[in-house]
Design a protein around this motif. Structure first.
Motif, PDB file in Angstrom:
ATOM      1  N   PRO A 104       0.807  -1.227   0.000  1.00  0.00           N
ATOM      2  CA  PRO A 104       0.000   0.000   0.000  1.00  0.00           C
ATOM      3  C   PRO A 104       0.839   1.276   0.000  1.00  0.00           C
ATOM      4  CG  PRO A 104      -0.916  -1.586   1.538  1.00  0.00           C
ATOM      5  CD  PRO A 104       0.384  -2.166   1.068  1.00  0.00           C
ATOM      6  N   GLY A 105       2.030   1.216   0.611  1.00  0.00           N
ATOM      7  CA  GLY A 105       2.874   2.407   0.660  1.00  0.00           C
ATOM      8  C   GLY A 105       3.383   2.844  -0.694  1.00  0.00           C
ATOM      9  N   LEU A 106       3.339   1.958  -1.671  1.00  0.00           N
ATOM     10  CA  LEU A 106       3.848   2.273  -2.997  1.00  0.00           C
ATOM     11  C   LEU A 106       2.762   2.804  -3.932  1.00  0.00           C
ATOM     12  CD1 LEU A 106       6.611   2.052  -4.476  1.00  0.00           C
ATOM     13  CD2 LEU A 106       5.793  -0.109  -5.426  1.00  0.00           C
ATOM     14  N   ALA A 107       1.513   2.617  -3.573  1.00  0.00           N
ATOM     15  CA  ALA A 107       0.405   2.991  -4.451  1.00  0.00           C
ATOM     16  C   ALA A 107       0.451   4.449  -4.924  1.00  0.00           C
ATOM     17  CB  ALA A 107      -0.918   2.691  -3.756  1.00  0.00           C
ATOM     18  N   PRO A 108       0.862   5.420  -4.088  1.00  0.00           N
ATOM     19  CA  PRO A 108       0.875   6.814  -4.570  1.00  0.00           C
ATOM     20  C   PRO A 108       1.715   7.029  -5.830  1.00  0.00           C
ATOM     21  CG  PRO A 108       1.066   6.773  -2.191  1.00  0.00           C
ATOM     22  CD  PRO A 108       1.177   5.347  -2.642  1.00  0.00           C
ATOM     23  N   ASP A 109       2.716   6.208  -6.077  1.00  0.00           N
ATOM     24  CA  ASP A 109       3.543   6.382  -7.268  1.00  0.00           C
ATOM     25  C   ASP A 109       2.789   6.033  -8.550  1.00  0.00           C
ATOM     26  OD1 ASP A 109       5.685   7.281  -5.823  1.00  0.00           O
ATOM     27  OD2 ASP A 109       6.868   5.454  -5.980  1.00  0.00           O
ATOM     28  N   PHE A 110       1.591   5.448  -8.407  1.00  0.00           N
ATOM     29  CA  PHE A 110       0.803   5.068  -9.584  1.00  0.00           C
ATOM     30  C   PHE A 110      -0.507   5.850  -9.682  1.00  0.00           C
ATOM     31  CE2 PHE A 110       3.593   1.522  -8.707  1.00  0.00           C
ATOM     32  CZ  PHE A 110       4.067   1.200  -9.963  1.00  0.00           C
ATOM     33  N   TYR A 111      -0.672   6.871  -8.843  1.00  0.00           N
ATOM     34  CA  TYR A 111      -1.877   7.683  -8.895  1.00  0.00           C
ATOM     35  C   TYR A 111      -1.945   8.433 -10.222  1.00  0.00           C
ATOM     36  CZ  TYR A 111      -2.709   7.047  -3.857  1.00  0.00           C
ATOM     37  OH  TYR A 111      -2.964   6.523  -2.618  1.00  0.00           O
ATOM     38  N   ASP A 112      -3.188   8.702 -10.649  1.00  0.00           N
ATOM     39  CA  ASP A 112      -3.467   9.584 -11.789  1.00  0.00           C
ATOM     40  C   ASP A 112      -3.046   9.015 -13.142  1.00  0.00           C
ATOM     41  OD1 ASP A 112      -4.429  11.469  -9.960  1.00  0.00           O
ATOM     42  OD2 ASP A 112      -2.433  12.309  -9.677  1.00  0.00           O
ATOM     43  N   LEU A 113      -2.787   7.726 -13.219  1.00  0.00           N
ATOM     44  CA  LEU A 113      -2.544   7.130 -14.528  1.00  0.00           C
ATOM     45  C   LEU A 113      -3.869   7.018 -15.277  1.00  0.00           C
ATOM     46  CD1 LEU A 113      -0.008   4.290 -13.691  1.00  0.00           C
ATOM     47  CD2 LEU A 113       0.420   6.271 -15.132  1.00  0.00           C
ATOM     48  N   PRO A 114      -3.886   7.258 -16.588  1.00  0.00           N
ATOM     49  CA  PRO A 114      -5.144   7.215 -17.339  1.00  0.00           C
ATOM     50  C   PRO A 114      -5.737   5.819 -17.412  1.00  0.00           C
ATOM     51  CG  PRO A 114      -3.274   7.442 -18.826  1.00  0.00           C
ATOM     52  CD  PRO A 114      -2.734   7.612 -17.437  1.00  0.00           C
ATOM     53  N   HIS A 115      -7.052   5.760 -17.532  1.00  0.00           N
ATOM     54  CA  HIS A 115      -7.730   4.469 -17.698  1.00  0.00           C
ATOM     55  C   HIS A 115      -7.420   3.898 -19.081  1.00  0.00           C
ATOM     56  CE1 HIS A 115     -10.783   1.355 -17.503  1.00  0.00           C
ATOM     57  NE2 HIS A 115     -11.185   1.741 -18.701  1.00  0.00           N
ATOM     58  N   ARG A 116      -7.138   2.607 -19.126  1.00  0.00           N
ATOM     59  CA  ARG A 116      -6.889   1.915 -20.386  1.00  0.00           C
ATOM     60  C   ARG A 116      -7.659   0.597 -20.371  1.00  0.00           C
ATOM     61  NH1 ARG A 116      -4.129   5.868 -23.336  1.00  0.00           N
ATOM     62  NH2 ARG A 116      -2.275   6.556 -22.200  1.00  0.00           N
ATOM     63  N   ASP A 117      -8.006   0.120 -21.564  1.00  0.00           N
ATOM     64  CA  ASP A 117      -8.683  -1.169 -21.657  1.00  0.00           C
ATOM     65  C   ASP A 117      -7.718  -2.319 -21.398  1.00  0.00           C
ATOM     66  OD1 ASP A 117     -11.137  -0.026 -22.254  1.00  0.00           O
ATOM     67  OD2 ASP A 117     -10.732  -0.001 -24.410  1.00  0.00           O
ATOM     68  N   LYS A 118      -6.472  -2.175 -21.837  1.00  0.00           N
ATOM     69  CA  LYS A 118      -5.482  -3.217 -21.637  1.00  0.00           C
ATOM     70  C   LYS A 118      -4.719  -2.959 -20.339  1.00  0.00           C
ATOM     71  CE  LYS A 118      -4.815  -4.248 -26.533  1.00  0.00           C
ATOM     72  NZ  LYS A 118      -3.826  -4.352 -27.638  1.00  0.00           N
ATOM     73  N   ARG A 119      -4.339  -4.049 -19.675  1.00  0.00           N
ATOM     74  CA  ARG A 119      -3.714  -3.889 -18.359  1.00  0.00           C
ATOM     75  C   ARG A 119      -2.404  -4.663 -18.261  1.00  0.00           C
ATOM     76  NH1 ARG A 119      -7.823  -3.574 -13.401  1.00  0.00           N
ATOM     77  NH2 ARG A 119      -8.304  -5.782 -13.683  1.00  0.00           N
ATOM     78  N   ALA A 120      -1.650  -4.312 -17.227  1.00  0.00           N
ATOM     79  CA  ALA A 120      -0.434  -5.034 -16.884  1.00  0.00           C
ATOM     80  C   ALA A 120      -0.439  -5.276 -15.383  1.00  0.00           C
ATOM     81  CB  ALA A 120       0.803  -4.235 -17.276  1.00  0.00           C
ATOM     82  N   VAL A 121      -0.161  -6.501 -14.991  1.00  0.00           N
ATOM     83  CA  VAL A 121       0.009  -6.808 -13.571  1.00  0.00           C
ATOM     84  C   VAL A 121       1.361  -6.257 -13.145  1.00  0.00           C
ATOM     85  CG1 VAL A 121       0.329  -8.640 -11.875  1.00  0.00           C
ATOM     86  CG2 VAL A 121      -1.441  -8.866 -13.645  1.00  0.00           C
ATOM     87  N   VAL A 122       1.347  -5.363 -12.151  1.00  0.00           N
ATOM     88  CA  VAL A 122       2.574  -4.767 -11.625  1.00  0.00           C
ATOM     89  C   VAL A 122       2.810  -5.366 -10.246  1.00  0.00           C
ATOM     90  CG1 VAL A 122       3.755  -2.640 -10.977  1.00  0.00           C
ATOM     91  CG2 VAL A 122       2.140  -2.631 -12.901  1.00  0.00           C
ATOM     92  N   ILE A 123       3.868  -6.150 -10.113  1.00  0.00           N
ATOM     93  CA  ILE A 123       4.107  -6.848  -8.856  1.00  0.00           C
ATOM     94  C   ILE A 123       5.389  -6.357  -8.191  1.00  0.00           C
ATOM     95  CG2 ILE A 123       5.161  -8.769 -10.140  1.00  0.00           C
ATOM     96  CD1 ILE A 123       4.296 -10.616  -7.838  1.00  0.00           C
ATOM     97  N   GLY A 124       5.262  -6.021  -6.921  1.00  0.00           N
ATOM     98  CA  GLY A 124       6.398  -5.649  -6.089  1.00  0.00           C
ATOM     99  C   GLY A 124       6.330  -6.447  -4.800  1.00  0.00           C
ATOM    100  N   ASP A 125       6.961  -5.959  -3.765  1.00  0.00           N
ATOM    101  CA  ASP A 125       6.907  -6.625  -2.470  1.00  0.00           C
ATOM    102  C   ASP A 125       5.645  -6.166  -1.754  1.00  0.00           C
ATOM    103  OD1 ASP A 125       7.234  -7.803  -0.049  1.00  0.00           O
ATOM    104  OD2 ASP A 125       8.844  -6.493   0.613  1.00  0.00           O
ATOM    105  N   ALA A 126       4.577  -6.952  -1.887  1.00  0.00           N
ATOM    106  CA  ALA A 126       3.293  -6.569  -1.305  1.00  0.00           C
ATOM    107  C   ALA A 126       3.178  -6.921   0.172  1.00  0.00           C
ATOM    108  CB  ALA A 126       2.152  -7.228  -2.086  1.00  0.00           C
ATOM    109  N   GLY A 127       4.191  -7.571   0.726  1.00  0.00           N
ATOM    110  CA  GLY A 127       4.170  -7.873   2.154  1.00  0.00           C
ATOM    111  C   GLY A 127       3.013  -8.779   2.536  1.00  0.00           C
ATOM    112  N   GLU A 128       2.250  -8.376   3.541  1.00  0.00           N
ATOM    113  CA  GLU A 128       1.139  -9.184   4.045  1.00  0.00           C
ATOM    114  C   GLU A 128       0.017  -9.323   3.024  1.00  0.00           C
ATOM    115  OE1 GLU A 128       1.284 -10.863   6.861  1.00  0.00           O
ATOM    116  OE2 GLU A 128       3.289 -10.048   7.181  1.00  0.00           O
ATOM    117  N   ALA A 129       0.013  -8.502   1.978  1.00  0.00           N
ATOM    118  CA  ALA A 129      -1.026  -8.581   0.948  1.00  0.00           C
ATOM    119  C   ALA A 129      -0.828  -9.765   0.010  1.00  0.00           C
ATOM    120  CB  ALA A 129      -1.055  -7.289   0.135  1.00  0.00           C
ATOM    121  N   PHE A 130       0.304 -10.468   0.114  1.00  0.00           N
ATOM    122  CA  PHE A 130       0.540 -11.647  -0.715  1.00  0.00           C
ATOM    123  C   PHE A 130      -0.286 -12.820  -0.179  1.00  0.00           C
ATOM    124  CE2 PHE A 130       4.860 -10.135  -2.392  1.00  0.00           C
ATOM    125  CZ  PHE A 130       4.384  -9.989  -3.679  1.00  0.00           C
ATOM    126  N   THR A 131      -1.571 -12.798  -0.464  1.00  0.00           N
ATOM    127  CA  THR A 131      -2.446 -13.904  -0.090  1.00  0.00           C
ATOM    128  C   THR A 131      -2.751 -14.746  -1.329  1.00  0.00           C
ATOM    129  OG1 THR A 131      -4.470 -12.662  -0.549  1.00  0.00           O
ATOM    130  CG2 THR A 131      -3.523 -12.448   1.670  1.00  0.00           C
TER     131      THR A 131
END
Length: 256
Positions: free
Chosen positions: A91-118
């Protein structure tokens, strides 16, 4: 002749919120010697602004241009390729991706999600990949030194799991990607053959930098370093030294 130095952050400049003794003074000595500097971090738990504030709190004067992060590279990649992110990050990294435009095509962006790796979120990312999403890895580090002093799983094992399941190869945007090192050097007008890397990760920092064509890479015995790391990966370190202060002595003594 050495003209520029790339410095890892976690494990070299600081451990957690604490500056490693002698590190801040070492940075000042490198600057006084006329060497261009860039801080190249594979951190995927803190936004770039948080990294800057941490460095400033330790007495370092830095600008946004001084720090290179995988999230910065990922944002630029997404804009250049016209894709929107499906974020599997801390969650601490999310601000670096704010305000990106909406697109139909996507990319999975994976980093160290910590406890979110469920299982649930990893399976959802897997399904995104099966539906056609690209896979972007902010880093492929195996481990990091955690707050308790022990090693913990970093993003690399989870990147490998998604690659294995989806049969897709991740585009790696942080270290050890040669493009990451070369972009940092280009930003300060320094050719690889006149640059030195200093890091605590023998695989991502050291072997990665040497494969990118840097003239040398120094492994410090701080941070995640463990006895014998200097012999675990090829290319091996140009030298293994105690800490950033010792690395600075080495660089200045041999810069010509």
């Amino acid at each position: 002749m050495t003209r520029g130095v790339l410095l890892d952050l976690a494990g070299v400049i600081y451990d957690g919120e604490t500056a490693i003794p002698g590190g801040v003074d070492a940075v000042a000595r490198l600057r006084k010697a006329g060497l261009a500097l860039r801080f190249v971090s594979n951190t995927t738990r803190s936004s770039k602004q948080e990294v800057l504030e941490r460095l400033e709190g330790m007495g370092l004067t830095v600008t946004k241009a001084d720090v290179f992060t995988p999230a910065q590279a990922a944002r630029e990649w997404l804009l250049r390729n016209g894709l929107a992110p499906y974020l599997l990050v801390h969650p601490g990294l999310a601000p670096d991706f704010y305000d990106l435009p909406h697109r139909d095509k996507r990319a999975v962006v994976i980093g160290d999600a910590g406890e979110a790796f469920t299982y649930a979120v990893l399976n959802e990312a897997f399904r995104e990949l099966c539906a056609g999403a690209e896979l972007l890895a902010l880093a492929t580090n195996r481990t990091f030194r955690d707050a308790d002093g022990g090693l913990s799983l970093d993003a690399g094992p989870f990147v490998a799991a998604l690659e294995f399941a989806s049969l897709k190869r991740a585009t790696v945007l942080g270290k050890p990607s040669p493009a990451f090192f070369l972009a940092a050097l280009a930003s300060m007008g320094c050719p690889p053959g006149q640059a030195i890397m200093v890091g605590d990760d023998a695989e991502s920092d050291i072997a990665g930098a040497l494969r990118a064509g840097l003239s040398g890479a120094l492994l410090v015995r701080t941070g995640k370093y463990r006895q014998g790391d200097e012999k675990r990966f090829d290319p091996r370190p140009t030298a293994t030294v105690a800490d950033l202060a010792a690395a600075t002595d080495w660089i200045i003594a041999r810069r010509d």
